[in-house]
Structure formats: structure tokens, C-alpha cells
Design a protein around this motif. Structure first.
Motif, PDB file in Angstrom:
ATOM      1  N   ALA A  76       1.053 107.678 -36.075  1.00 50.42           N
ATOM      2  CA  ALA A  76       2.339 108.330 -35.845  1.00 50.42           C
ATOM      3  C   ALA A  76       2.344 109.755 -36.389  1.00 50.42           C
ATOM      4  CB  ALA A  76       3.466 107.509 -36.485  1.00 50.42           C
ATOM      5  N   MET A  77       1.817 109.936 -37.593  1.00 49.11           N
ATOM      6  CA  MET A  77       1.789 111.272 -38.192  1.00 49.11           C
ATOM      7  C   MET A  77       0.858 112.204 -37.422  1.00 49.11           C
ATOM      8  SD  MET A  77       4.003 111.104 -40.482  1.00 49.11           S
ATOM      9  CE  MET A  77       3.706 112.760 -41.103  1.00 49.11           C
ATOM     10  N   MET A  78      -0.234 111.663 -36.874  1.00 51.78           N
ATOM     11  CA  MET A  78      -1.157 112.497 -36.107  1.00 51.78           C
ATOM     12  C   MET A  78      -0.480 113.052 -34.861  1.00 51.78           C
ATOM     13  SD  MET A  78      -4.968 111.530 -34.744  1.00 51.78           S
ATOM     14  CE  MET A  78      -5.494 111.247 -36.430  1.00 51.78           C
ATOM     15  N   THR A  79       0.395 112.261 -34.250  1.00 53.05           N
ATOM     16  CA  THR A  79       1.133 112.741 -33.077  1.00 53.05           C
ATOM     17  C   THR A  79       2.018 113.926 -33.434  1.00 53.05           C
ATOM     18  OG1 THR A  79       1.154 110.487 -32.186  1.00 53.05           O
ATOM     19  CG2 THR A  79       2.729 112.062 -31.258  1.00 53.05           C
ATOM     20  N   ILE A  80       2.750 113.809 -34.525  1.00 49.76           N
ATOM     21  CA  ILE A  80       3.656 114.885 -34.937  1.00 49.76           C
ATOM     22  C   ILE A  80       2.875 116.139 -35.327  1.00 49.76           C
ATOM     23  CG2 ILE A  80       5.458 115.526 -36.580  1.00 49.76           C
ATOM     24  CD1 ILE A  80       6.149 112.543 -36.791  1.00 49.76           C
ATOM     25  N   ILE A  81       1.794 115.945 -36.085  1.00 50.12           N
ATOM     26  CA  ILE A  81       0.993 117.098 -36.532  1.00 50.12           C
ATOM     27  C   ILE A  81       0.337 117.795 -35.350  1.00 50.12           C
ATOM     28  CG2 ILE A  81      -1.018 117.768 -37.887  1.00 50.12           C
ATOM     29  CD1 ILE A  81      -0.313 115.500 -39.825  1.00 50.12           C
ATOM     30  N   SER A  82      -0.175 117.022 -34.385  1.00 46.90           N
ATOM     31  CA  SER A  82      -0.797 117.617 -33.198  1.00 46.90           C
ATOM     32  C   SER A  82       0.224 118.436 -32.410  1.00 46.90           C
ATOM     33  CB  SER A  82      -1.392 116.522 -32.309  1.00 46.90           C
ATOM     34  OG  SER A  82      -2.401 115.804 -32.978  1.00 46.90           O
ATOM     35  N   ALA A  83       1.438 117.906 -32.277  1.00 49.29           N
ATOM     36  CA  ALA A  83       2.482 118.647 -31.568  1.00 49.29           C
ATOM     37  C   ALA A  83       2.814 119.950 -32.290  1.00 49.29           C
ATOM     38  CB  ALA A  83       3.731 117.769 -31.440  1.00 49.29           C
ATOM     39  N   MET A  84       2.870 119.904 -33.606  1.00 53.87           N
ATOM     40  CA  MET A  84       3.179 121.103 -34.383  1.00 53.87           C
ATOM     41  C   MET A  84       2.079 122.159 -34.220  1.00 53.87           C
ATOM     42  SD  MET A  84       4.046 121.352 -38.451  1.00 53.87           S
ATOM     43  CE  MET A  84       2.411 120.763 -38.921  1.00 53.87           C
ATOM     44  N   ILE A  85       0.815 121.722 -34.235  1.00 52.82           N
ATOM     45  CA  ILE A  85      -0.297 122.669 -34.097  1.00 52.82           C
ATOM     46  C   ILE A  85      -0.283 123.314 -32.714  1.00 52.82           C
ATOM     47  CG2 ILE A  85      -2.812 122.839 -33.963  1.00 52.82           C
ATOM     48  CD1 ILE A  85      -2.977 120.724 -36.143  1.00 52.82           C
TER      49      ILE A  85
END
Length: 222
Positions: free
Chosen positions: A61-70
Motif C-alpha cells: 500500500a505504501m509503495m503505491t502512494i510513494i510511486s504516485a508521489m514520485i
């Protein structure tokens, strides 16, 4: 007199920065949070391994949010994107992925974050919905037989009685260790239900010292 190289550099620098509005930032982060929650639920519902890892699911779940932010960050600034690509290229992940399905979920989390960060709303909706439904559908198609690993320790004289019990099931010998009249055997057993009362029959044999039964999904023995 400006050369073609100067004109290209000037146009490149002028178009290298695109401001993201505050509502746009909230939209990207909010939607990435929703997609992350969706992936979290699908992984938890469709997990068919031996031990469910809550930490791994949270990491998805956190990887999805971080990828979107990047992606949202680098899509607004070409110069910054080049620097971030160089910085991320030195990152090395050492965590071993034992289950291929976990690897697929990792790719899904990254891809979902990329599509949200790139603001491809149709792809976000249809792509994640399709992948989630595919996982749920294929999980329902898994084999109905319950597979166990039976680890039994017994004296050599008890083999006929032990073998008589094992003949009741579809079994495959995985390993067998014998020393000084004592044998430890690991057997893969296929059962149509979860009735494990046969272990009581094995423990009732006088020469049987111990009986262990664990769920088997292919990771422990090949």
C-alpha cells in the motif's frame, strides 16, 4: 545570433517546469490512498500462502502512494526527473521474494502508483479494477484438495501399521531418514477435506513417537 542548440536548450528549460495545483496534489494523493487500500484488501482476501504477512501488505500500500508521489513530482519538472532517476538508480533492494504472486503484487503496486501519478484516470479505474477482479476470480479456481505435509517419527517395526494409515490418502514421499532403528518420514498428503483425525490413528500406534501436520503450498519442499 542564436544557434539551433541555443533555441533547443531555451525551449527545453522553458517547458521543463509545470506547476501542480494544490487541488491536483490532493487529488493524486487521495486517489493513490484509495488505490492502495484496494490493493491491500485484494492481497489480504486472495492470499493463499502459508503465513500471511501484514507488514508486506502494508508495504504494498505504501509503495503505491510513494510511486504516485514520485511520478507526480518528476512529471512536473524534467530537470528534477533526470536527477531523481540518477538518485533512484543507486537504490538496491535485497529483500527476497519467495512467492511469485508477491512479486506480481509488487509490480501492481508500482504500476498503480505510476498511473495515478501520471493522472491517467481511465487507466487507474479500469486497470486496477480488472487486475483485482482477475486475482479474485483465479483464487476461486484454485484446487479444492487440501495439501498437508505429514512428519512422522517411528520405530522401523511400526512401518506396516503406518503405511496402512497412509494408504487411505493420495500421498507422495518427500523425505525419509533412518538411523539406529528410528525413522523420520515426511509425506505430502492430498485430502478432499480438512478432516485430520487420521493423526490420532497414527499416534495410537505404540512404536510411533511423534506426528506433525502442517499446511503445504509448495514452498517447503520440491
Amino acid at each position: 545570433m542564436e544557434t539551433f542548440s541555443d533555441i533547443f536548450k531555451k525551449s527545453f528549460m522553458e517547458g521543463s517546469t509545470t506547476q501542480i495545483s494544490i487541488p491536483g496534489i490532493f487529488l493524486v494523493l487521495g486517489l493513490s490512498l484509495v488505490v492502495a487500500g484496494y490493493i491491500y484488501i485484494v492481497y489480504k482476501k486472495c492470499y493463499i500462502g502459508v503465513i500471511y504477512s501484514h507488514n508486506f501488505n502494508v508495504a504494498l500500500a505504501m509503495m503505491t502512494i510513494i510511486s504516485a508521489m514520485i511520478i507526480a513530482t518528476i512529471s512536473s519538472n524534467i530537470t528534477l526527473s533526470l536527477g531523481m532517476v540518477g538518485a533512484l538508480s543507486i537504490v538496491r533492494f535485497r529483500t527476497a521474494i519467495k512467492d511469485p504472486i508477491d512479486l506480481i503484487f509488487l509490480f501492481w503496486a508500482v504500476a498503480a502508483g505510476i498511473t495515478v501519478g501520471a493522472r491517467l484516470w481511465v487507466m487507474v479505474l479500469l486497470g486496477n479494477l480488472c487486475i483485482g477482479l482477475a486475482f479474485m476470480f483465479m483464487t476461486k479456481l484454485k484446487r479444492k484438495d487440501v495439501i498437508y505435509l505429514l512428519v512422522i517419527s517411528y520405530d522401523d517395526e511400526a512401518f506396516p501399521a503406518v503405511n496402512a494409515v497412509l494408504q487411505m490418502f493420495k500421498s507422495v514421499l518427500r523425505s525419509k531418514i533412518s538411523r539406529n532403528g528410528l525413522t523420520e518420514m515426511t509425506v505430502e498428503i492430498n485430502m478432499s477435506d480438512e478432516n485430520t483425525q487420521f493423526t490420532e490413528k497414527l499416534t495410537a500406534i505404540p512404536q510411533v513417537h511423534s506426528v506433525s501436520l502442517v499446511t503445504y503450498s509448495g514452498e517447503f519442499a520440491q
